[in-house]
Design a protein around this motif. Structure first.
Motif, PDB file in Angstrom:
ATOM      1  N   LEU A 224       0.817  -1.210   0.000  1.00 27.39           N
ATOM      2  CA  LEU A 224       0.000   0.000   0.000  1.00 27.39           C
ATOM      3  C   LEU A 224       0.852   1.260   0.000  1.00 27.39           C
ATOM      4  O   LEU A 224       0.466   2.285  -0.571  1.00 27.39           O
ATOM      5  N   ARG A 225       1.997   1.200   0.645  1.00 30.22           N
ATOM      6  CA  ARG A 225       2.828   2.408   0.771  1.00 30.22           C
ATOM      7  C   ARG A 225       3.696   2.639  -0.452  1.00 30.22           C
ATOM      8  O   ARG A 225       3.873   3.799  -0.874  1.00 30.22           O
ATOM      9  N   TYR A 226       4.221   1.584  -1.066  1.00 30.78           N
ATOM     10  CA  TYR A 226       5.224   1.775  -2.102  1.00 30.78           C
ATOM     11  C   TYR A 226       4.779   1.344  -3.506  1.00 30.78           C
ATOM     12  O   TYR A 226       5.384   1.779  -4.483  1.00 30.78           O
ATOM     13  N   PHE A 227       3.758   0.517  -3.614  1.00 32.87           N
ATOM     14  CA  PHE A 227       3.408  -0.025  -4.933  1.00 32.87           C
ATOM     15  C   PHE A 227       1.953   0.293  -5.302  1.00 32.87           C
ATOM     16  O   PHE A 227       1.700   1.166  -6.117  1.00 32.87           O
ATOM     17  N   ASP A 228       1.014  -0.393  -4.729  1.00 31.69           N
ATOM     18  CA  ASP A 228      -0.399  -0.169  -5.021  1.00 31.69           C
ATOM     19  C   ASP A 228      -0.920   0.919  -4.090  1.00 31.69           C
ATOM     20  O   ASP A 228      -1.692   0.672  -3.168  1.00 31.69           O
ATOM     21  N   LYS A 229      -0.496   2.148  -4.335  1.00 30.90           N
ATOM     22  CA  LYS A 229      -0.738   3.242  -3.407  1.00 30.90           C
ATOM     23  C   LYS A 229      -2.212   3.623  -3.376  1.00 30.90           C
ATOM     24  O   LYS A 229      -2.918   3.529  -4.378  1.00 30.90           O
ATOM     25  N   THR A 230      -2.641   4.068  -2.202  1.00 31.31           N
ATOM     26  CA  THR A 230      -3.991   4.561  -2.013  1.00 31.31           C
ATOM     27  C   THR A 230      -3.931   5.969  -1.450  1.00 31.31           C
ATOM     28  O   THR A 230      -2.877   6.430  -0.991  1.00 31.31           O
ATOM     29  N   GLU A 231      -5.037   6.662  -1.466  1.00 30.46           N
ATOM     30  CA  GLU A 231      -5.102   8.033  -0.984  1.00 30.46           C
ATOM     31  C   GLU A 231      -5.079   8.048   0.539  1.00 30.46           C
ATOM     32  O   GLU A 231      -6.025   7.612   1.197  1.00 30.46           O
ATOM     33  N   ILE A 232      -3.976   8.533   1.113  1.00 29.48           N
ATOM     34  CA  ILE A 232      -3.799   8.507   2.556  1.00 29.48           C
ATOM     35  C   ILE A 232      -4.852   9.360   3.259  1.00 29.48           C
ATOM     36  O   ILE A 232      -5.368   8.987   4.322  1.00 29.48           O
ATOM     37  N   ALA A 233      -5.203  10.501   2.674  1.00 27.78           N
ATOM     38  CA  ALA A 233      -6.175  11.383   3.309  1.00 27.78           C
ATOM     39  C   ALA A 233      -7.533  10.695   3.429  1.00 27.78           C
ATOM     40  O   ALA A 233      -8.212  10.792   4.469  1.00 27.78           O
ATOM     41  N   PRO A 250     -16.712   3.920   2.530  1.00 29.63           N
ATOM     42  CA  PRO A 250     -15.309   3.811   2.101  1.00 29.63           C
ATOM     43  C   PRO A 250     -15.164   3.957   0.594  1.00 29.63           C
ATOM     44  O   PRO A 250     -14.912   3.001  -0.135  1.00 29.63           O
ATOM     45  N   GLU A 251     -15.323   5.155   0.108  1.00 25.59           N
ATOM     46  CA  GLU A 251     -15.251   5.398  -1.331  1.00 25.59           C
ATOM     47  C   GLU A 251     -13.860   5.898  -1.712  1.00 25.59           C
ATOM     48  O   GLU A 251     -13.231   6.668  -0.981  1.00 25.59           O
ATOM     49  N   GLY A 252     -13.400   5.467  -2.880  1.00 29.01           N
ATOM     50  CA  GLY A 252     -12.111   5.911  -3.377  1.00 29.01           C
ATOM     51  C   GLY A 252     -10.916   5.211  -2.776  1.00 29.01           C
ATOM     52  O   GLY A 252      -9.782   5.636  -2.998  1.00 29.01           O
ATOM     53  N   ILE A 253     -11.129   4.169  -1.997  1.00 26.37           N
ATOM     54  CA  ILE A 253     -10.039   3.411  -1.373  1.00 26.37           C
ATOM     55  C   ILE A 253      -9.920   2.080  -2.114  1.00 26.37           C
ATOM     56  O   ILE A 253     -10.914   1.370  -2.289  1.00 26.37           O
ATOM     57  N   ASN A 254      -8.707   1.731  -2.528  1.00 31.60           N
ATOM     58  CA  ASN A 254      -8.556   0.521  -3.339  1.00 31.60           C
ATOM     59  C   ASN A 254      -8.699  -0.745  -2.505  1.00 31.60           C
ATOM     60  O   ASN A 254      -8.694  -0.726  -1.266  1.00 31.60           O
ATOM     61  N   ALA A 255      -8.851  -1.858  -3.201  1.00 35.44           N
ATOM     62  CA  ALA A 255      -9.174  -3.128  -2.546  1.00 35.44           C
ATOM     63  C   ALA A 255      -8.042  -3.631  -1.667  1.00 35.44           C
ATOM     64  O   ALA A 255      -8.288  -4.362  -0.691  1.00 35.44           O
ATOM     65  N   MET A 256      -6.799  -3.271  -1.970  1.00 38.58           N
ATOM     66  CA  MET A 256      -5.670  -3.761  -1.178  1.00 38.58           C
ATOM     67  C   MET A 256      -5.772  -3.293   0.276  1.00 38.58           C
ATOM     68  O   MET A 256      -5.367  -4.006   1.198  1.00 38.58           O
ATOM     69  N   PHE A 257      -6.303  -2.095   0.476  1.00 41.02           N
ATOM     70  CA  PHE A 257      -6.469  -1.601   1.836  1.00 41.02           C
ATOM     71  C   PHE A 257      -7.394  -2.516   2.631  1.00 41.02           C
ATOM     72  O   PHE A 257      -7.149  -2.785   3.815  1.00 41.02           O
ATOM     73  N   PHE A 258      -8.453  -3.014   2.006  1.00 41.01           N
ATOM     74  CA  PHE A 258      -9.398  -3.870   2.715  1.00 41.01           C
ATOM     75  C   PHE A 258      -8.810  -5.267   2.951  1.00 41.01           C
ATOM     76  O   PHE A 258      -9.180  -5.938   3.914  1.00 41.01           O
ATOM     77  N   VAL A 259      -7.894  -5.681   2.088  1.00 44.10           N
ATOM     78  CA  VAL A 259      -7.173  -6.928   2.363  1.00 44.10           C
ATOM     79  C   VAL A 259      -6.319  -6.743   3.612  1.00 44.10           C
ATOM     80  O   VAL A 259      -6.304  -7.593   4.515  1.00 44.10           O
ATOM     81  N   HIS A 260      -5.607  -5.628   3.679  1.00 48.46           N
ATOM     82  CA  HIS A 260      -4.777  -5.316   4.851  1.00 48.46           C
ATOM     83  C   HIS A 260      -5.628  -5.229   6.115  1.00 48.46           C
ATOM     84  O   HIS A 260      -5.287  -5.815   7.158  1.00 48.46           O
TER      85      HIS A 260
END
Length: 339
Positions: A224-233, A250-260
């Motif tokens: 999430l931090r270095y490759f499949d980045k998401t909007e931190i804000a 949870p709009e605009g947040i990619n799926a990897m965040f929900f895996v994490h």
């Protein structure tokens, strides 16, 4: 080993597919709340259970000379006989893993030149202590750094730790050393179980699963931090809404965040019922929190119920006639007048 890896991969795949299919609220809101409740209730239940468990014997683990004669030097840390000694021992155990530092390894050396054959050898093994300490402290710093997602403004202590963690900035975004080092430590702990034949023979599903789960959490966090980045804000707004019990969509947040987030939730659910609960458990362990003073202070077994004692005088009063007929010695002879 492979079953635990498959279970973690399946959990991540379900979270990914569910978030992509429109079930982000389920994995981003409902599951974290359930995980938090299970974690808190489970840990409280285990600690209450440990606190209520009786200790029938004084069984502190000792590793040195106990208190004896004045001219014999006592090891006051490894064999404490006072409460203050126990406090010092617990401090070194919790913050520096003292008992693990003293770890030794036994091995068989074939064709030993001394014995002209196989011989058992024992030597110090500090690698496990080093990587275990590295993992725990890196994980602690990562945990503290994540507080910036829960509060606004960010506390100065958290900002200071971030600056220290990323002091050797490489590229953009800033590289945090704890993120890379915790992954190295986890891979060492996993490799130790995979490549040590004796340890691999003893390892079970509940030994591999938390390692793979932690590797998955760290791996998705780095991704999430270095490759499949998401909007931190957006992530911070969403997490703060969860913390204030007013979740937003949870709009605009990619799926990897929900895996994490799902893997973290699974860790919280699993934590109270696993070996990971040794974190608070060490404070309830009688092998660590008791002083070695059984020769000076009597330890009362709480399992011993109150008993109605039958003294010898009472016993003789009850069976005096029968004992006299059998010719047994008596402190008081039967009363002839009563006969």
């Amino acid at each position: 080993m492979f079953s635990s890896l498959l279970l973690v991969l399946l959990t991540g795949a379900v979270a990914w597919a569910g978030a992509a299919a429109g079930f982000a609220t389920l994995f981003g809101v409902a599951l974290p709340y359930v995980a938090a409740v299970v974690f808190i209730v489970g840990m409280v239940w285990r600690m209450v259970y440990w606190a209520k468990s009786p200790v029938p014997f004084r069984i502190p683990t000792t590793g040195g000379q106990e208190q004896s004669l004045d001219f014999i030097r006592q090891n006051k840390i490894d064999c404490p006989s006072t409460t203050w000694g126990v406090v010092k021992r617990m401090f070194l155990e919790v913050f520096f893993f003292r008992s693990l530092f003293r770890n030794t390894v036994a091995d068989v050396r074939e064709n030993d030149p001394v014995s002209n054959g196989p011989r058992n050898i024992y030597y110090s093994s500090l690698w496990l202590w080093f990587f275990a300490l590295l993992f725990h402290y890196c994980f602690l710093l990562i945990f503290i750094r994540h507080f910036r997602f829960f509060v606004e403004p960010v506390p100065a202590a958290v900002t200071f730790l971030e600056s220290i963690d990323g002091i050797m900035q490489v590229g953009s975004p800033r590289f945090y050393w704890t993120g890379g080092l915790v992954l190295v430590a986890l891979l060492f702990l996993l490799g130790r179980r995979l490549f040590n034949r004796r340890l691999r023979y003893l390892s079970l599903l509940n030994d591999y699963f938390p390692l793979w789960l932690l590797i998955g959490i760290v791996g998705t966090g780095l991704c999430l931090r270095y490759f499949d980045k998401t909007e931190i804000a957006q992530v911070k707004v969403f997490i703060m809404s969860l913390a204030h019990f007013a979740p937003v969509a949870p709009e605009g947040i990619n799926a990897m965040f929900f895996v994490h987030l799902t893997l973290v939730s699974v860790l919280l659910i699993y934590f109270p019922f696993s070996k990971l609960a040794h974190m608070p458990g060490v404070f309830f362990s009688p092998t660590r929190n008791m002083a070695n003073n059984s020769r000076r202070v009597r330890h009362i077994n709480p399992w011993n119920p109150p008993k109605q004692y039958f003294t010898y005088a009472e016993y003789e009063d009850a069976y005096r006639d029968a004992m006299a007929e059998a010719g047994l010695p008596l402190e008081k002879q039967p009363d002839k007048a009563a006969e």
